[in-house]
Design a protein around this motif. Structure first.
Motif, PDB file in Angstrom:
ATOM      1  N   LEU A  64       7.141  -3.119   7.610  1.00 59.94           N
ATOM      2  CA  LEU A  64       7.525  -3.915   8.157  1.00 59.94           C
ATOM      3  C   LEU A  64       8.619  -4.593   7.104  1.00 59.94           C
ATOM      4  CD1 LEU A  64       4.923  -5.135   9.570  1.00 59.94           C
ATOM      5  CD2 LEU A  64       6.653  -4.434  10.714  1.00 59.94           C
ATOM      6  N   ASP A  65       9.867  -4.290   6.826  1.00 59.94           N
ATOM      7  CA  ASP A  65      10.641  -4.713   5.510  1.00 59.94           C
ATOM      8  C   ASP A  65      11.072  -6.525   6.025  1.00 59.94           C
ATOM      9  OD1 ASP A  65      13.524  -3.183   4.174  1.00 59.94           O
ATOM     10  OD2 ASP A  65      11.527  -4.088   2.836  1.00 59.94           O
ATOM     11  N   ASN A  66      11.025  -7.184   4.231  1.00 58.74           N
ATOM     12  CA  ASN A  66      11.559  -8.228   4.273  1.00 58.74           C
ATOM     13  C   ASN A  66      11.138  -8.996   5.360  1.00 58.74           C
ATOM     14  OD1 ASN A  66      13.783 -10.099   3.439  1.00 58.74           O
ATOM     15  ND2 ASN A  66      14.776  -9.494   4.609  1.00 58.74           N
ATOM     16  N   ALA A  67       9.951  -9.758   5.527  1.00 63.46           N
ATOM     17  CA  ALA A  67       9.247 -10.329   5.595  1.00 63.46           C
ATOM     18  C   ALA A  67       9.162 -12.015   5.604  1.00 63.46           C
ATOM     19  CB  ALA A  67       7.626 -10.008   5.864  1.00 63.46           C
ATOM     20  N   ARG A  68       9.330 -13.004   7.254  1.00 58.84           N
ATOM     21  CA  ARG A  68       9.097 -13.812   6.564  1.00 58.84           C
ATOM     22  C   ARG A  68       8.113 -14.645   5.837  1.00 58.84           C
ATOM     23  NH1 ARG A  68      11.013 -17.185  11.397  1.00 58.84           N
ATOM     24  NH2 ARG A  68       8.869 -16.890  11.918  1.00 58.84           N
ATOM     25  N   ASP A  69       7.091 -14.400   6.551  1.00 60.13           N
ATOM     26  CA  ASP A  69       6.166 -15.110   6.293  1.00 60.13           C
ATOM     27  C   ASP A  69       4.871 -14.333   7.017  1.00 60.13           C
ATOM     28  OD1 ASP A  69       6.094 -16.407   9.001  1.00 60.13           O
ATOM     29  OD2 ASP A  69       6.802 -18.174   8.638  1.00 60.13           O
ATOM     30  N   ALA A  70       3.822 -14.573   6.869  1.00 59.88           N
ATOM     31  CA  ALA A  70       2.756 -13.579   7.665  1.00 59.88           C
ATOM     32  C   ALA A  70       2.635 -13.734   9.248  1.00 59.88           C
ATOM     33  CB  ALA A  70       0.862 -13.618   7.031  1.00 59.88           C
ATOM     34  N   ALA A  71       2.848 -14.582   9.721  1.00 62.80           N
ATOM     35  CA  ALA A  71       2.749 -14.999  11.262  1.00 62.80           C
ATOM     36  C   ALA A  71       3.660 -14.274  11.852  1.00 62.80           C
ATOM     37  CB  ALA A  71       3.517 -16.686  11.224  1.00 62.80           C
ATOM     38  N   GLN A  72       4.714 -13.843  11.219  1.00 61.32           N
ATOM     39  CA  GLN A  72       6.068 -13.347  11.545  1.00 61.32           C
ATOM     40  C   GLN A  72       5.435 -11.988  12.020  1.00 61.32           C
ATOM     41  OE1 GLN A  72       9.509 -11.756   9.520  1.00 61.32           O
ATOM     42  NE2 GLN A  72      10.957 -11.672  10.841  1.00 61.32           N
ATOM     43  N   ILE A  73       4.503 -11.257  11.246  1.00 62.62           N
ATOM     44  CA  ILE A  73       4.659 -10.289  11.145  1.00 62.62           C
ATOM     45  C   ILE A  73       3.019  -9.708  11.885  1.00 62.62           C
ATOM     46  CG2 ILE A  73       5.856  -9.454   9.073  1.00 62.62           C
ATOM     47  CD1 ILE A  73       2.926  -8.962   7.505  1.00 62.62           C
ATOM     48  N   ARG A  74       2.065 -10.802  11.858  1.00 57.67           N
ATOM     49  CA  ARG A  74       0.294 -10.153  12.363  1.00 57.67           C
ATOM     50  C   ARG A  74       0.826  -9.897  13.977  1.00 57.67           C
ATOM     51  NH1 ARG A  74      -0.443 -16.074  10.773  1.00 57.67           N
ATOM     52  NH2 ARG A  74      -1.761 -15.684   8.625  1.00 57.67           N
ATOM     53  N   PRO A  75       1.836 -10.199  15.236  1.00 58.08           N
ATOM     54  CA  PRO A  75       2.149  -9.627  16.110  1.00 58.08           C
ATOM     55  C   PRO A  75       2.293  -7.839  15.866  1.00 58.08           C
ATOM     56  CG  PRO A  75       3.094 -11.852  16.640  1.00 58.08           C
ATOM     57  CD  PRO A  75       2.805 -10.814  14.671  1.00 58.08           C
ATOM     58  N   LEU A  76       2.988  -7.861  14.650  1.00 53.21           N
ATOM     59  CA  LEU A  76       4.035  -6.442  14.674  1.00 53.21           C
ATOM     60  C   LEU A  76       2.770  -5.866  13.949  1.00 53.21           C
ATOM     61  CD1 LEU A  76       6.685  -7.211  12.980  1.00 53.21           C
ATOM     62  CD2 LEU A  76       6.010  -6.761  15.500  1.00 53.21           C
ATOM     63  N   LEU A  77       1.179  -6.236  13.606  1.00 51.94           N
ATOM     64  CA  LEU A  77       0.031  -4.752  13.302  1.00 51.94           C
ATOM     65  C   LEU A  77      -0.523  -4.199  14.140  1.00 51.94           C
ATOM     66  CD1 LEU A  77      -1.482  -7.397  10.132  1.00 51.94           C
ATOM     67  CD2 LEU A  77       0.521  -5.765   9.867  1.00 51.94           C
ATOM     68  N   PRO A  78      -0.448  -2.566  13.741  1.00 53.80           N
ATOM     69  CA  PRO A  78      -1.168  -2.042  15.275  1.00 53.80           C
ATOM     70  C   PRO A  78      -2.735  -2.805  15.090  1.00 53.80           C
ATOM     71  CG  PRO A  78      -0.322  -0.133  13.007  1.00 53.80           C
ATOM     72  CD  PRO A  78      -0.292  -2.446  12.595  1.00 53.80           C
ATOM     73  N   GLY A  79      -3.478  -2.703  13.881  1.00 56.58           N
ATOM     74  CA  GLY A  79      -4.375  -3.093  14.850  1.00 56.58           C
ATOM     75  C   GLY A  79      -5.696  -2.112  14.947  1.00 56.58           C
ATOM     76  N   THR A  80      -5.473  -0.586  14.485  1.00 52.91           N
ATOM     77  CA  THR A  80      -6.683   0.509  15.188  1.00 52.91           C
ATOM     78  C   THR A  80      -6.848   0.830  13.718  1.00 52.91           C
ATOM     79  OG1 THR A  80      -4.315   1.964  16.635  1.00 52.91           O
ATOM     80  CG2 THR A  80      -6.235   0.285  17.434  1.00 52.91           C
ATOM     81  N   ALA A  81      -7.411   1.652  13.825  1.00 50.04           N
ATOM     82  CA  ALA A  81      -7.794   2.928  12.982  1.00 50.04           C
ATOM     83  C   ALA A  81      -7.058   4.469  12.779  1.00 50.04           C
ATOM     84  CB  ALA A  81      -9.569   3.452  13.170  1.00 50.04           C
ATOM     85  N   GLY A  82      -6.607   4.573  11.997  1.00 52.12           N
ATOM     86  CA  GLY A  82      -5.777   5.420  11.807  1.00 52.12           C
ATOM     87  C   GLY A  82      -4.171   5.254  11.177  1.00 52.12           C
ATOM     88  N   CYS A  83      -3.911   3.883  11.633  1.00 50.56           N
ATOM     89  CA  CYS A  83      -2.206   3.683  11.467  1.00 50.56           C
ATOM     90  C   CYS A  83      -2.441   2.531  10.603  1.00 50.56           C
ATOM     91  CB  CYS A  83      -2.182   2.578  12.939  1.00 50.56           C
ATOM     92  SG  CYS A  83      -1.855   3.564  13.945  1.00 50.56           S
ATOM     93  N   ALA A  84      -1.543   2.407   9.586  1.00 52.37           N
ATOM     94  CA  ALA A  84      -0.927   1.573   8.800  1.00 52.37           C
ATOM     95  C   ALA A  84      -0.157   1.103   8.480  1.00 52.37           C
ATOM     96  CB  ALA A  84      -1.455   2.474   7.452  1.00 52.37           C
TER      97      ALA A  84
END
Length: 962
Positions: free
Chosen positions: A382-402
C-alpha cells in the motif's frame, strides 16, 4: 464432407449444403452417422426407421434411400459392405464427435484446475447444438437418440453452470438457471444450482423459496421429497454456511486460485544501500508464514525512497507469498486520495472476483476481500497512504498474508504495525547511487565534485536520481559543472526541514536543468486536474502541434519529472504536480498565460464533447446552444470511437469542469461541457461524480450571480437525479431550471426543463401536469426548430396518454416521434422512440410488434453503452413476455435487467423489476421465490413512499390466500 445431427440432419461439402432428401432418407443418414463408421445391416436400418411394424417394401425402400444418398454424398462416402451400409468420413466430420471431444477436454482441464479453459470448451460444445436434435427425423431410433442427446446436453449445461458458480459468476447465472428450471421443473440439479447462485448473490430468502417451491412441486407431481443433496443445501443455507460462498477447492495441488496477481512495480536495477532496512523488513515479512499477519509501515518525507525500498523488499519477499502480490498507489499526498472502496474493487478483480460479484459498499467489499485472502499467502503493498483510516479496510487480516505500507506520516495509530522511519541516505550510499546512474568512469575522476553534488541534494534519493539522470543524459557536462549549478544554497535541500519544502527543493534540481520549452510544458501541464492527461489535451494546454507536444512530454519523461501512464497518456507524481503548479505561479509570465492554458483545455473538452454528442444524436440542436470555443477539439468519423473517447476522458473531463467553477470566465463553458457530456450521468461508474460536479457548478453560478449558468447546471442535476430514480429531487431542480431559463430567455434549457417536468410528473402519477408540461415542451422545441427535442417530447407525451388509458393516442404519438427520429438518422434517440412505442404497443395488445420494437431499442442501447436504458428495455421486454404468458422468458429477462441495472437507475426501478420478476416466477410455479421478490419490492416502495406499495401488498395478500 461435414455432417450435423445436433439439430436438423445436414451435410456440407466445403461451405456448400448438400441436400439430404426426405425425412426417411435423413433418418437413414442419421442412423449411419451415429454408428461412428461401423457397418449397419439392412435389418438394423429397417428396425431403426420403422421399428416393429416395417412396411412390406422396407428393404427396397432402404436400398432406394441409400442409392439417393450415395449420389448426393459420393460413392467414396457411402459404401456397401457385407449386405449393409457404412459412412466413411473423418473423425471430426460430425458435430457430435466434435462436441464429445470438447467435453472430454473440458473434463481434463477442470481436473487440472483450469476452470476458465474448461468453461470455454463446454461453451464451445454447447454452441454446436442448433435446435432440436435430429429435428423432424422419424423412427424409433431417432427418438431414442434425441432423448439421449438432450439429456447429455443438459448434463453439459449443468457442468458449465457449476463452473460458472465456482468462478464467482453467480449473478449472471441466475437468469439462465431461472429459465432452465422453468423449462425442466423436475430436474433437481438445476434447482440446486439456482439455490446456490441466489445464495452467493446475497438473495438467501429467494434461495430458500426455491427449495420450498421444489418440495411442493415434487410432492404434487411425483409424490416424493427432494433428493438428499438438495435438502443438505437447504440446511447449509439456513445455517449461513460460510463455505458455500467459497470457490470449490480442487483435490490436486494445481487447484491454486485462478488469479495470482503480480502487481509489484519493477524494482530499480541500481538499488543502492539500505541494507539494514532490507534485513529488518525482510525478516518482518517472513513472520507472515507463521501465525500472525505482518504489517510494516515506512514513513518519511517525499523523495526519501520509501517506494523504492518497499518495492525492492517486496520483490525479495516474493517466495514467501506464492499466491500473489497486490500493489496500489493510494495518492495520499494529494488532495484527492484514492477511496478504499475503489481500491478494494480493483484488488477483488485482481484476485479473480468478477465485476458482477463485487459488492457496492465499503464494508461488504472489505469483508469479501478478507474472505478471498483467507487461506492464501499474499503480500499487499500500500504505497503513498494518507493515514491509517485509509488503509485499515485494505489490510488482509489473516495469517500468511502481509502488508507493507509507505506514507509521509508515521502510522502511530495503526495497531500492531511495525513502524520504520526512513531517513536520507548516508554519504556513502548516496555517492554509490550517483555512481551507478552516471557511470563509474565519470564519477571516479571527480570524486570530490560528486560528493558536493550528493551533499547539495541533501542525500535525498529522489533528488540524487534526478540530478544524476540529467548528468548522464548530457555527455558534454562534467560532474563539476553540475556541482557548480547546485552550489547556490537556495537550490539545496535543507535536511533539517521536512515535508513539502524539502520535496520542492529536490524537484527544483531537475526543473532548473530543463530547456525553456520543456520548463514551460512542465509548468502548464501541472495546472490540469485529473489523474492523467492525454496527448491531445496536453497539446491544447500548450497550444502546440501534437508532434511538438509529444517531443516535449517524452523529454520530461526522460528526466523523471513526468510518467508515461500508457501510450498517449501522461501523469505526474502527485508531489511533482504540486511543485509544477508552484512553478507556474512563480515563473509563468505573464500570469494570464496560466488562465489561457486552462481555457484552451476547457475549450478542447467542450468542443470535443459537443462533437461526441452530435455524432450520437444527429439533428439535435443542443450543440448550437453551447458557449463558443476558441480552441478546436477532436473530430470523429465513427460513433464508437467517439464513445471510447468520452468514457476514457471521463475523470479528466469532470475534473476540468469542476475547476471551471473557480472563475466566472470559465463557468459557463464548464456548465455547457457538463450538459454536452450527459451520457456520463447514465454510465453508473461516473454518475456520482457527475452529480457532485453539477452541484459545485450550480452553487458557483449562484455565488457569481450568473442566472443562465445556474439554470443550466440545475438542468444537469435534474437529469442525473432522474437517472438515479430520485424523482422528487429531479422535479425540484427542473422547476428551478425552468424558472431561471424563463428569466433569462434561455430557449433550449426552457424546452428541456418542460420535458423533464413532464416525465417527472409521469413518474409521480400527476398525468394532467405531465400532459401540460409536455405539450408546452413540444411547442417550445418546435419554436426552437429542434426536431429531435420535439420527437422526445412527443414520445414522453405518449407515455402520459398511456398512463391515462388512451392507448390509441399513445401509439400514434410514439409512432410520430419514432418516425421523426428515423428521418434524422438518429439511432440513439430513435431507440428511445422505439422504447416508448413498445410500451404503447404492449398496452394495446400488439405484443409481437411491441417485442420487436423493444428488441430494436435494446440493441441500440447496448451498443451505445446506455446501461440504464439497456436494463429498462430488458424489463419492458419481460413485461411483454408476461402479457404473452412466456413466463420463463420473462423471468430470464427480468434477471438480466437486475444485473444490468446494478449501480444505476435507483431503487425505485429495481423495485419495478422485482415486481415483474415475481409475476414471472409465479407464472412458472415458483411461488415462494415470487413472494420473496415482492416483499423486497414492497420494502423499497415503503421506504420511498411510492404509490406502487399498495399494488405489491395486494399481490402478497393474493398469494397468501392462494
Amino acid at each position: 464432407m461435414r455432417f450435423g445431427v445436433l439439430g436438423p440432419v445436414r451435410a456440407w461439402r466445403g461451405d456448400e449444403a448438400v441436400p439430404t432428401g426426405s425425412p426417411q432418407q435423413r433418418a437413414l443418414l442419421a442412423a449411419l452417422l451415429l454408428r461412428g463408421g461401423r457397418t449397419a445391416t439392412a435389418a438394423e436400418l429397417i428396425d431403426a426407421l420403422w421399428g416393429e411394424e416395417p412396411p412390406s417394401q422396407a428393404l427396397a425402400a432402404v436400398r432406394t434411400y441409400a442409392s439417393r444418398l450415395r449420389k448426393a454424398l459420393g460413392p467414396e462416402v457411402l459404401v456397401s459392405e457385407s449386405g449393409g451400409y457404412a459412412l466413411r468420413a473423418s473423425a471430426t466430420a460430425l458435430d457430435l464427435t466434435t462436441a464429445q471431444e470438447l467435453a472430454a477436454e473440458a473434463e481434463k482441464l477442470r481436473s487440472c484446475g483450469d476452470r476458465a479453459a474448461a468453461r470455454a470448451r463446454l461453451a464451445g460444445a454447447l454452441d454446436l447444438w442448433d435446435g432440436e436434435v435430429l429435428a423432424s427425423v422419424p423412427g424409433p431410433y431417432a427418438e431414442t437418440q434425441r432423448t439421449r442427446l438432450e439429456e447429455w446436453r443438459l448434463t453439459l449445461l449443468e457442468t458449465r453452470l457449476d463452473i460458472d458458480l465456482e468462478v464467482g459468476a453467480h449473478a449472471e447465472a441466475v437468469s439462465e438457471l431461472t429459465a432452465l428450471t422453468a423449462a425442466h421443473p423436475l430436474r433437481e440439479r438445476l434447482r440446486e444450482l439456482l439455490m446456490l447462485a441466489l445464495y452467493r448473490g446475497g438473495r438467501q430468502a429467494e434461495a430458500l423459496a426455491v427449495y420450498a417451491d421444489t418440495r411442493r412441486l415434487l410432492a404434487d407431481e411425483l409424490g416424493v421429497d427432494p433428493n438428499p443433496e438438495l435438502s443438505r443445501l437447504q440446511q447449509r443455507i439456513l445455517r449461513a454456511d460460510a463455505e458455500l460462498a467459497r470457490p470449490v477447492e480442487e483435490p490436486a495441488p494445481a487447484a491454486a486460485p485462478v488469479a495470482r496477481p503480480a502487481q509489484l512495480p519493477a524494482t530499480v536495477p541500481d538499488f543502492t544501500g539500505r541494507a539494514s532496512f532490507v534485513r529488518e523488513l525482510g525478516a518482518r515479512l517472513a513472520t507472515a508464514e507463521g501465525h500472525v499477519m505482518a504489517v510494516s509501515a515506512l514513513a518519511g518525507i517525499g523523495g526519501v525512497g520509501k517506494t523504492t525500498l518497499a518495492v525492492h523488499v517486496a520483490h525479495e519477499a516474493r517466495p514467501h507469498f506464492p499466491d500473489g502480490q497486490l500493489y496500489v498507489d493510494l495518492q495520499g499526498a494529494g488532495s484527492r486520495a484514492a477511496a478504499p472502496e475503489t481500491v478494494l474493487g480493483s484488488f477483488l478483480r485482481a484476485l479473480g472476483t468478477p465485476d458482477s460479484a463485487v459488492p457496492d459498499s465499503l464494508d461488504d467489499r472489505a469483508a469479501l476481500y478478507r474472505s478471498t485472502l483467507d487461506g492464501r499467502r499474499v503480500l499487499v503493498l500500500l504505497d503513498n497512504a494518507r493515514d491509517a483510516a485509509q488503509i485499515r479496510p485494505l489490510l488482509p487480516g489473516t495469517a500468511g498474508c502481509a502488508a507493507l505500507v509507505t506514507s509521509r506520516i508515521r502510522m502511530v495509530d495503526l495497531a500492531g504495525a511495525h513502524l520504520v522511519d526512513l531517513d536520507v541516505m548516508s554519504p556513502e550510499e548516496a555517492l554509490q547511487l550517483f555512481l551507478r546512474i552516471v557511470g563509474e568512469e565519470r564519477v571516479r575522476a571527480e570524486r570530490e565534485a560528486a560528493l558536493d553534488v550528493v551533499a547539495a541534494c541533501g542525500f535525498l534519493p529522489l533528488a540524487i536520481r534526478i540530478a544524476a539522470s540529467r548528468l548522464a543524459a548530457r555527455r558534454t557536462w562534467t560532474v563539476s559543472v553540475l556541482a557548480a549549478k547546485l552550489a547556490d544554497e537556495r537550490r539545496r535541500l535543507d535536511e533539517l526541514q521536512a515535508g513539502d519544502l524539502a520535496v520542492k527543493a529536490t524537484f527544483e534540481l531537475g526543473y532548473g536543468q530543463l530547456e525553456p520549452a520543456q520548463a514551460r510544458a512542465f509548468r502548464l501541464l501541472g495546472l490540469a486536474d485529473g489523474p492523467d492527461i492525454s496527448l491531445a489535451a496536453a497539446a491544447a494546454v500548450l497550444d502546440l502541434p501534437l508532434r511538438d507536444t509529444e517531443d516535449l512530454l517524452e523529454a520530461l519523461v526522460d528526466t523523471s519529472l513526468l510518467e508515461s501512464a500508457a501510450p498517449g497518456r501522461y501523469r505526474y507524481h502527485d508531489l511533482v504536480r504540486l511543485y509544477a503548479r508552484a512553478c507556474a505561479e512563480r515563473d509563468e509570465q505573464p500570469p494570464s498565460e496560466r488562465e489561457a492554458a486552462l481555457s484552451r483545455l476547457l475549450d478542447f473538452y467542450l468542443s470535443t464533447a459537443a462533437r461526441v454528442y452530435a455524432i450520437e444524436r444527429p439533428g439535435d440542436r443542443l450543440v448550437d446552444h453551447l458557449e463558443p470555443t476558441a480552441y478546436d477539439g477532436l473530430a470523429f468519423t465513427d460513433r464508437h470511437e467517439a464513445q471510447d473517447w468520452l468514457y476514457a476522458e471521463a475523470d479528466c473531463l469532470l475534473a476540468t469542469v469542476r475547476r471551471s467553477a473557480a472563475s466566472p470566465g470559465t463557468l459557463r463553458r464548464g456548465v455547457d461541457l457538463l450538459w454536452a457530456s450527459l451520457d456520463l450521468a447514465e454510465s453508473g461508474a461516473n454518475s456520482r461524480e457527475y452529480e457532485a460536479v453539477a452541484t459545485v457548478l450550480r452553487e458557483a453560478a449562484g455565488r457569481a450571480g450568473d442566472v443562465r449558468a445556474k439554470g443550466r447546471a440545475a438542468l444537469t442535476l435534474a437529469y442525473v437525479q432522474h437517472v438515479t430514480g430520485r424523482f422528487d429531487e429531479a422535479d425540484g431542480e427542473a422547476h428551478e431550471a425552468m424558472d431561471l431559463a424563463s428569466s433569462t430567455g434561455d430557449a433550449l434549457p426552457l424546452c428541456w426543463a418542460a420535458n423533464a417536468l413532464g416525465i417527472m410528473a409521469l413518474y409521480q402519477g400527476r398525468t394532467e401536469d405531465g400532459e401540460r408540461f409536455l405539450t408546452q415542451a413540444t411547442t417550445a422545441f418546435r419554436a426552437c426548430d429542434d426536431e429531435a427535442g420535439e420527437a422526445s417530447a412527443l414520445c414522453n407525451l405518449s407515455r402520459i396518454h398511456l398512463a391515462m388509458g388512451q392507448t390509441d393516442v399513445a401509439v400514434e404519438l410514439a409512432q410520430r416521434g419514432t418516425e421523426m427520429y428515423a428521418s434524422m438518422g438518429h439511432a440513439l434517440k430513435g431507440a428511445n422512440g422505439r422504447y416508448a412505442l413498445g410500451l404503447a404497443l404492449t398496452a394495446s395488445g400488439r405484443l409481437d410488434e411491441a417485442s420487436s420494437r423493444l428488441a430494436e431499442a435494446l440493441e441500440v442501447f447496448r451498443d451505445s453503452r446506455q446501461r440504464l436504458w439497456e436494463g429498462m428495455s430488458l424489463f419492458r421486454i419481460a413485461e411483454v413476455d408476461i402479457a404473452a404468458r412466456r413466463y420463463a422468458q420473462a423471468a430470464s429477462n427480468s434477471e438480466l435487467a437486475l444485473v444490468v441495472l446494478r449501480g444505476v437507475g435507483g431503487e425505485w426501478r429495481r423495485g419495478q423489476v422485482l415486481v415483474v420478476l415475481g409475476r414471472a416466477l409465479s407464472g412458472i410455479g415458483q411461488h415462494g421465490r415470487a413472494r420473496v421478490c415482492w416483499q423486497e419490492a414492497l420494502d423499497i416502495f415503503v421506504e420511498l413512499g411510492s404509490p406502487e406499495e399498495s399494488d405489491v401488498r395486494a399481490l402478497l395478500l393474493e398469494t397468501a390466500a392462494a
